[in-house]
Design a protein around this motif. Structure first.
Motif, PDB file in Angstrom:
ATOM      1  N   GLU A 211     -15.797  -2.261  -7.171  1.00 54.75           N
ATOM      2  CA  GLU A 211     -16.884  -2.966  -6.485  1.00 54.75           C
ATOM      3  C   GLU A 211     -17.161  -2.363  -5.119  1.00 54.75           C
ATOM      4  N   TYR A 212     -16.127  -1.869  -4.452  1.00 54.73           N
ATOM      5  CA  TYR A 212     -16.304  -1.206  -3.161  1.00 54.73           C
ATOM      6  C   TYR A 212     -17.162   0.053  -3.322  1.00 54.73           C
TER       7      TYR A 212
ATOM      8  N   GLU B 224      -5.267  -4.575 -12.414  1.00 58.37           N
ATOM      9  CA  GLU B 224      -6.649  -4.865 -12.819  1.00 58.37           C
ATOM     10  C   GLU B 224      -7.436  -5.459 -11.662  1.00 58.37           C
ATOM     11  N   LYS B 225      -6.819  -6.351 -10.896  1.00 54.15           N
ATOM     12  CA  LYS B 225      -7.490  -6.938  -9.731  1.00 54.15           C
ATOM     13  C   LYS B 225      -7.820  -5.864  -8.692  1.00 54.15           C
ATOM     14  N   LEU B 226      -6.844  -4.998  -8.411  1.00 50.25           N
ATOM     15  CA  LEU B 226      -7.071  -3.933  -7.430  1.00 50.25           C
ATOM     16  C   LEU B 226      -8.142  -2.947  -7.908  1.00 50.25           C
ATOM     17  N   ARG B 227      -8.101  -2.605  -9.201  1.00 48.66           N
ATOM     18  CA  ARG B 227      -9.110  -1.690  -9.753  1.00 48.66           C
ATOM     19  C   ARG B 227     -10.494  -2.293  -9.625  1.00 48.66           C
ATOM     20  N   LYS B 228     -10.623  -3.572  -9.935  1.00 50.27           N
ATOM     21  CA  LYS B 228     -11.919  -4.248  -9.834  1.00 50.27           C
ATOM     22  C   LYS B 228     -12.423  -4.225  -8.398  1.00 50.27           C
ATOM     23  N   GLN B 229     -11.542  -4.500  -7.453  1.00 56.37           N
ATOM     24  CA  GLN B 229     -11.920  -4.498  -6.034  1.00 56.37           C
ATOM     25  C   GLN B 229     -12.373  -3.107  -5.599  1.00 56.37           C
ATOM     26  N   ALA B 230     -11.635  -2.080  -5.997  1.00 61.45           N
ATOM     27  CA  ALA B 230     -11.993  -0.706  -5.628  1.00 61.45           C
ATOM     28  C   ALA B 230     -13.318  -0.295  -6.283  1.00 61.45           C
TER      29      ALA B 230
ATOM     30  N   PRO C   4     -21.272  -1.212  -5.555  1.00 61.82           N
ATOM     31  CA  PRO C   4     -21.689  -2.600  -5.331  1.00 61.82           C
ATOM     32  C   PRO C   4     -22.723  -3.062  -6.366  1.00 61.82           C
TER      33      PRO C   4
ATOM     34  N   TRP D  38       0.836  -1.212   0.000  1.00 63.17           N
ATOM     35  CA  TRP D  38       0.000   0.000   0.000  1.00 63.17           C
ATOM     36  C   TRP D  38       0.866   1.255   0.000  1.00 63.17           C
TER      37      TRP D  38
END
Length: 185
Positions: A148-149, A140-146, A152, A15
Motif C-alpha cells: 500500500e505504501y 502478510e500484514k507487513l507485506r500489505k502495508q509495504a 496507494p 526491524w
C-alpha cells in the motif's frame, strides 16, 4: 557475521531482526543452490518459468517474483548464456519474447528443488505449526502495508499456489526422476 543487537524498542528490534534474518536465510540459500551451480535468483526464475502458465514473458516473471523487469531481464540474459533458458519471439506479435526452460534448466531446477525444500523445512523446524502460522500472518500484514505504501489505492493480485499435495507430488517426481537423468541409480 551479524552483530546480535540487544534492543528494547520493539520496532527497532523487529526491524533489525527482520533484516538480519532475511540476510542469513538468503546466505543459506546461496550456499545450498551453489552446490548445483545456481544462485537463489536463478532458481526463482526457473521456478517462475516452470509454474507460470505458458507462454511466459520476462514481465510475467518479474511480476510473479515482485522484481523489476530490467533486473529479471539481466538474470535471464545470464541464464541464457548458461544454457538454462531460451528466448523465442511470439508468433502473433514479434515484439513479444517468450521464455522456456532448456533441458539443462529443467534438470538444474529438479536438482535444486529437493535440497531447497529441505532447507525450508530445516529453517522452519524450530517453529511450531502455530508459530509458523503466526509468523506468516505477521508477514502478510507487513507485506500489505509495504504494498500500500508503494501502490496507494491498488489491490494486490492473488495467486494461489499453496497446495501442499501438489508440492509433495512435484518433489516425489523430482526425487525419482532426477537420479535417472543424471545417470545415477
Amino acid at each position: 557475521m551479524p552483530v546480535k543487537f540487544s534492543m528494547k524498542h520493539p520496532v527497532l528490534r523487529a526491524w533489525a531482526l527482520h533484516h538480519q534474518t532475511y540476510n542469513l536465510l538468503y546466505r543459506c540459500e546461496e550456499v545450498m543452490f551453489s552446490k548445483v551451480g545456481l544462485t537463489p535468483q536463478k532458481y526463482m526464475v526457473l521456478m517462475a518459468i516452470k509454474l507460470i502458465e505458458d507462454p511466459v514473458t520476462v514481465s510475467d516473471v518479474a511480476k510473479w517474483l515482485d522484481r523489476n523487469t530490467n533486473s529479471i531481464s539481466l538474470i535471464v540474459d545470464r541464464m541464457k548464456k548458461d544454457g538454462l533458458v531460451v528466448r523465442s519471439r511470439g508468433l502473433g506479435d514479434r515484439r513479444t519474447v517468450h521464455l522456456s526452460l532448456t533441458q539443462e534448466g529443467r534438470e538444474k531446477f529438479d536438482q535444486a528443488s529437493i535440497p531447497g525444500w529441505n532447507l525450508v523445512e530445516e529453517m522452519m523446524s524450530s517453529l511450531s505449526e502455530e508459530e509458523q502460522n503466526t509468523l506468516a500472518g505477521l508477514f502478510e500484514k507487513l507485506r500489505k502495508q509495504a504494498f500500500e505504501y508503494l501502490n496507494p489505492g491498488k489491490a494486490m493480485e492473488e495467486v494461489v499456489i499453496d497446495d501442499i499435495d501438489k508440492m509433495a507430488h512435484f518433489l516425489e517426481h523430482v526425487r525419482w526422476s532426477a537420479p535417472r537423468k543424471m545417470g545415477q541409480k
